[in-house]
Design an enzyme around this catalytic site. Structure first.
Site, mmCIF file in Angstrom:
data_model
loop_
_atom_site.group_PDB
_atom_site.id
_atom_site.type_symbol
_atom_site.label_atom_id
_atom_site.label_comp_id
_atom_site.label_asym_id
_atom_site.label_seq_id
_atom_site.Cartn_x
_atom_site.Cartn_y
_atom_site.Cartn_z
ATOM 1 N N TYR A 148 0.824 -1.206 0.000
ATOM 2 C CA TYR A 148 0.000 0.000 0.000
ATOM 3 C C TYR A 148 0.864 1.264 0.000
ATOM 4 C CZ TYR A 148 -2.573 3.951 1.808
ATOM 5 O OH TYR A 148 -3.088 5.211 1.970
ATOM 6 N N GLY A 168 -5.017 5.967 0.255
ATOM 7 C CA GLY A 168 -6.343 6.041 0.842
ATOM 8 C C GLY A 168 -7.351 5.207 0.086
#
Length: 535
Positions: A74, A81
């Site tokens: 990520y 987000g």
């Protein structure tokens, strides 16, 4: 460069050279470490231990290897987000960190002052030095350079919801490392790239995840919380001293602070506050014939101050745990080869601590304002002149002493009390409902600092008035006993603000004294721990 700038830079460098460096990495930092860096301009030094440095580099190397194997991480090869479902092509991975810093460049409000900016940088440095963020040693070195050379990013105070960390304000730190936006350097606003060139460094090219590691954490709220803790601790000690001096000025009773009273209701902070007051009044005998019991703002002062002292004990615990934590996302563990996606950026503990602390501090403002009200009112102050006027009898009709100062004190107190609404309960769902429960920790910390600022103004006003009142008591009753600690305190205050005989504008006196209180410089720093108490 202007001569003034050179002089300032030289004096700052000399001051830093005389202060021992605070080691970062492989050790637990304290609130006092952050305060020393922020307020006293102590330099920092990265731990020289080869094992610690090797572990930092292993984290960065593991992340590079992980990506080379085609793994998904990520914020490294995904969007941020809610855009975590968006894959970032390999060719764009290097560009991603800088884009994160740029689109978060939207903060507003006042800019953090020098001490606040230094506290923020030091807090972020310590978290990344924990070794779970996958950053390179060179990034830690450049953060240390920001502190040691006082290259201070212009960090807007407003724009963080406290999860996913302090993204927007910390983007100004990340951008400064990358040579973008303005910084304050040697007293002037400068382009970051030019400052790095002057220091002999190229702007840092942020490696994959380094933008996220810098920004996705709780450093702003935590740095501000460290400063708030120190100021609140000093204020609690000052409130105890002013209670003792007000007892003398009002010809009150030292017996209210007898140790047995606080042994049978054993809150540690309350006992500590009573001991401070008792020590300040040592050797003073109670006068016969007055009220059997002083009013609550005097008699119950240890019970009010004690709440703040006891709160500081757990506030320290939570703030220092946050300070010494890996609080970005994802975390990289080079020892086990794991990438951990979680929510350590959530600032709930700081939010709750600051919400609680600002309430305890506002109660100190209310306590001091009530004591002040007793002192100026000739119905309650046991024969002191109305409004503490020091004028002669002939000049008394046109002199009003501390009347307006007490009105202003009540205004500052009211504003402090109004700001005690907890910020942490105002979570707002943001960022396409990805950040759907947020901490508001940075707002809570800023609120706490504002309550502290107002309470320090109340304390400055109360200090001037209480010293005036004690001097008037000596004028009325020359036999009044003023114990040595209080006498020394009175002399220290009087050297900076003379006795008010004829009315004069007191703004400059109040501003100077408020600044002294904010810098934790009105009562001895070591006095705050002399009874082994909460803070």
């Amino acid at each position: 460069m202007a001569e003034h700038d050179l002089t300032t830079a030289t004096s700052v460098a000399a001051a830093i050279a005389d202060v021992a460096a605070i080691v970062v990495g492989g050790r637990r930092m304290t609130i006092e470490d952050i305060v020393r860096i922020a307020q006293h301009r102590a330099p920092v030094a990265l731990n020289a231990d080869p094992a610690w440095r090797a572990r930092i580099e292993r984290g960065a190397e593991f992340l590079r290897t992980h990506l080379a194997e085609g793994r998904t991480v990520y914020g490294v090869n995904t969007g941020y987000g809610d855009a975590c479902v968006v894959d970032v092509p390999h060719a764009l991975i290097e560009a991603l960190p800088l884009h994160l810093t740029r689109y978060h460049g939207c903060g507003l409000g006042r800019h953090l002052d020098d001490a606040e900016a230094l506290a923020v940088i030091a807090a972020r440095l310590n978290s990344l030095a924990y070794g779970f963020s996958g950053v390179r040693t060179v990034l830690l070195e450049r953060l240390a350079d920001l502190v040691n050379h006082r290259v201070l990013p212009r960090i807007p105070a407003e724009g963080s919801v406290g999860a996913s960390g302090d993204l927007t304000p910390l983007s100004y730190v990340a951008a400064a490392l990358a040579g973008e936006r303005d910084v304050l350097y040697r007293g002037r606003l400068r382009d970051a790239r030019g400052v790095w060139a002057e220091l002999g460094h190229a702007p840092l090219q942020l490696a994959p995840k380094e933008g996220l590691a810098l920004m996705n954490g709780t450093a702003v709220m935590t740095g501000l919380a460290c400063l708030a803790f120190a100021r609140a601790s000093h204020l609690s000690r000052l409130a105890a001293r002013l209670t003792a001096l007000a007892t003398v000025a009002l010809d009150g009773r030292a017996a209210h602070f007898d140790a047995l009273l606080f042994e049978v209701k054993p809150h540690a902070g309350q006992a500590e506050a009573a001991a401070w007051i008792r020590d300040d009044l040592a050797g003073r005998a109670d006068s016969p014939g007055h009220r059997l019991q002083d009013r609550y703002s005097i008699r119950c002062a240890p019970h009010v101050i004690g709440v703040a002292r006891d709160a500081l004990s757990w506030v320290r615990r939570d703030v220092e745990n946050e300070l010494n934590s890996a609080n970005d996302n994802p975390l990289i563990d080079p020892d086990t080869g794991r990438v951990l996606h979680g929510g350590n950026f959530y600032g709930g503990h700081i939010a709750f601590a600051m919400d609680a602390l600002k309430t305890a501090v506002a109660n100190l403002a209310d306590l001091m304002d009530r004591q002040f009200a007793l002192l100026v009112d000739d119905k309650f102050n046991n024969r002191l002149p109305r409004n503490l006027s020091g004028a002669t009898a002939e000049r008394a009709p046109v002199n009003h002493g501390f009347k307006a100062v007490q009105i202003s004190s009540s205004a500052w107190t009211a504003e402090a009390l109004k700001l005690t609404m907890p910020a942490s309960v105002f979570s707002r769902s943001t960022e396409s409902h990805n950040q759907d429960k947020v901490s508001m920790g940075t707002i809570a910390a800023r609120d706490c600092l504002r309550v502290l600022e107002l309470t320090e103004q109340v304390a400055a006003a109360h200090t001037l008035a209480t010293v005036q009142a004690a001097r008037l008591r000596l004028r009325i009753d020359g036999a009044t006993q003023v114990p040595a600690p209080l006498r020394d305190f009175m002399e220290s205050v009087t050297r900076a603000s003379a006795f008010v005989d004829e009315d004069r504008a007191l703004e400059s006196d109040l501003r100077a004294l408020t600044a002294r209180i904010a810098a934790c410089g009105l009562v001895d720093a070591e006095a705050a721990g002399e009874h082994g108490g909460a803070a």
